[in-house]
Design an enzyme around this catalytic site. Sequence first.
Site, mmCIF file in Angstrom:
data_model
loop_
_atom_site.group_PDB
_atom_site.id
_atom_site.type_symbol
_atom_site.label_atom_id
_atom_site.label_comp_id
_atom_site.label_asym_id
_atom_site.label_seq_id
_atom_site.Cartn_x
_atom_site.Cartn_y
_atom_site.Cartn_z
ATOM 1 C CG ASN A 6 -1.837 1.151 1.312
ATOM 2 O OD1 ASN A 6 -1.432 2.286 1.092
ATOM 3 N ND2 ASN A 6 -3.088 0.902 1.634
ATOM 4 C CG ASP A 8 -3.109 4.766 0.670
ATOM 5 O OD1 ASP A 8 -3.178 4.778 -0.568
ATOM 6 O OD2 ASP A 8 -3.951 4.214 1.402
ATOM 7 C CG HIS A 9 0.807 6.238 4.881
ATOM 8 N ND1 HIS A 9 -0.124 7.221 5.128
ATOM 9 C CD2 HIS A 9 0.279 5.085 5.360
ATOM 10 C CE1 HIS A 9 -1.157 6.677 5.754
ATOM 11 N NE2 HIS A 9 -0.941 5.393 5.897
ATOM 12 N NE ARG A 17 6.712 21.186 4.801
ATOM 13 C CZ ARG A 17 7.981 21.537 4.981
ATOM 14 N NH1 ARG A 17 8.734 21.864 3.962
ATOM 15 N NH2 ARG A 17 8.491 21.531 6.186
ATOM 16 C CG HIS A 42 -8.225 4.419 0.874
ATOM 17 N ND1 HIS A 42 -8.442 4.185 2.206
ATOM 18 C CD2 HIS A 42 -9.406 4.889 0.390
ATOM 19 C CE1 HIS A 42 -9.689 4.484 2.517
ATOM 20 N NE2 HIS A 42 -10.298 4.922 1.429
ATOM 21 N NE ARG A 44 -9.294 8.560 4.342
ATOM 22 C CZ ARG A 44 -9.553 7.631 5.261
ATOM 23 N NH1 ARG A 44 -8.795 6.557 5.350
ATOM 24 N NH2 ARG A 44 -10.541 7.777 6.113
ATOM 25 N NE ARG A 48 -7.469 11.433 5.581
ATOM 26 C CZ ARG A 48 -7.987 10.821 6.653
ATOM 27 N NH1 ARG A 48 -7.243 9.977 7.333
ATOM 28 N NH2 ARG A 48 -9.220 11.046 7.031
ATOM 29 C CG HIS A 49 -3.491 9.109 1.492
ATOM 30 N ND1 HIS A 49 -4.404 8.486 0.691
ATOM 31 C CD2 HIS A 49 -3.671 8.612 2.743
ATOM 32 C CE1 HIS A 49 -5.108 7.642 1.425
ATOM 33 N NE2 HIS A 49 -4.706 7.693 2.672
ATOM 34 C CB THR A 99 -5.852 4.546 9.406
ATOM 35 O OG1 THR A 99 -5.731 3.518 8.427
ATOM 36 C CG2 THR A 99 -5.944 3.908 10.789
ATOM 37 C CB THR A 100 -9.687 1.821 7.019
ATOM 38 O OG1 THR A 100 -9.220 2.537 5.877
ATOM 39 C CG2 THR A 100 -11.052 1.245 6.734
ATOM 40 C CG HIS A 190 -5.896 -1.627 8.914
ATOM 41 N ND1 HIS A 190 -5.524 -1.015 10.080
ATOM 42 C CD2 HIS A 190 -6.316 -0.626 8.097
ATOM 43 C CE1 HIS A 190 -5.719 0.286 9.986
ATOM 44 N NE2 HIS A 190 -6.195 0.546 8.783
ATOM 45 N N GLY A 191 -2.583 -2.646 9.855
ATOM 46 C CA GLY A 191 -1.810 -2.618 11.096
ATOM 47 C C GLY A 191 -0.707 -3.663 11.186
ATOM 48 N N GLY A 212 1.030 -1.367 4.377
ATOM 49 C CA GLY A 212 1.509 -0.060 3.932
ATOM 50 C C GLY A 212 2.349 0.684 4.949
ATOM 51 C CG HIS A 213 1.840 3.392 9.050
ATOM 52 N ND1 HIS A 213 2.483 3.081 10.226
ATOM 53 C CD2 HIS A 213 1.783 4.746 8.992
ATOM 54 C CE1 HIS A 213 2.791 4.195 10.860
ATOM 55 N NE2 HIS A 213 2.381 5.220 10.134
#
Length: 241
Positions: A6, A8-9, A17, A42, A44, A48-49, A99-100, A190-191, A212-213
């Site tokens: 993922n 996204d980040h 920025r 994702h 959203r 936001r990303h 997050t979700t 997730h997580g 992802g994260h």
Amino acid sequence: MLLGVNIDHIATIREARGTNYPSVVKAALDAEKAGADSITLHLREDRRHMQDQDLYELKPLLTTKMNLELAPTDEMIEIALDVQPQDVCLVPERREERTTEGGLDLIKNYNLLKDACDRLMAGGIRVSLFIAPDIEQIEKAIMMNVPVVEIHTGHYANFKDRSSKLKELNNIKNAVDFAYKAGLVVNAGHGLHYDNVKEIVEIKNIKELNIGHSIVAEALFIGWEKAIKNMKKIITMNTIK
Ligand code: PXP
């Protein structure tokens, strides 16, 4: 077991920025080079990303597949039908969440979700539903005729005490087993991070993990491709055939 990365980040850092770097295209292509089996993103509602343009840029360049996470709204369904990702994973979305936070409620929102699934599947997209490890939710997913579910591992990841963690792990195992036996492709995510992923990898019949994260965070210290390769190594080494 496969690894969906993922990204996204990567876009979160860019949007912090309003720059045009880091490039999400480079992140996706380098992830594929490092062994990612799919690229997840994702879009959203609050953008936001990921931005709409990212989807259009990425889609023709990916050599694996695009797994697009979306809330089941008219706007998002129309975008998905236009972009034509191979996979769409429908997720719940609340603007104020970081997050979700949970899975979809297929019982409460049956008609809305069934309609969203039907529209996406009629457009040739493989649909997945992001749900808690709950048998009743899986039964509803079966009724909706979707080919894939993604089991939410966020609660397992967040529990601090071992007994709650083990109880949730058991729920995940039962949910995977039930869904797999019903003929669904079962993904999870997730997580998940480098320490907690092993217990999930040891569950039989999960097809793909979406992570992802933790990979983006690890990449800060060891580099993007190495972070992906290390995660892939843990998955490959611990998958039970
Ligand atoms: N799967 C789904 C459906 C998600 O919404 C997310 C977060 O975007 C993930 C997996 C990945 O979660 P994480 O970033 O915590 O690895």
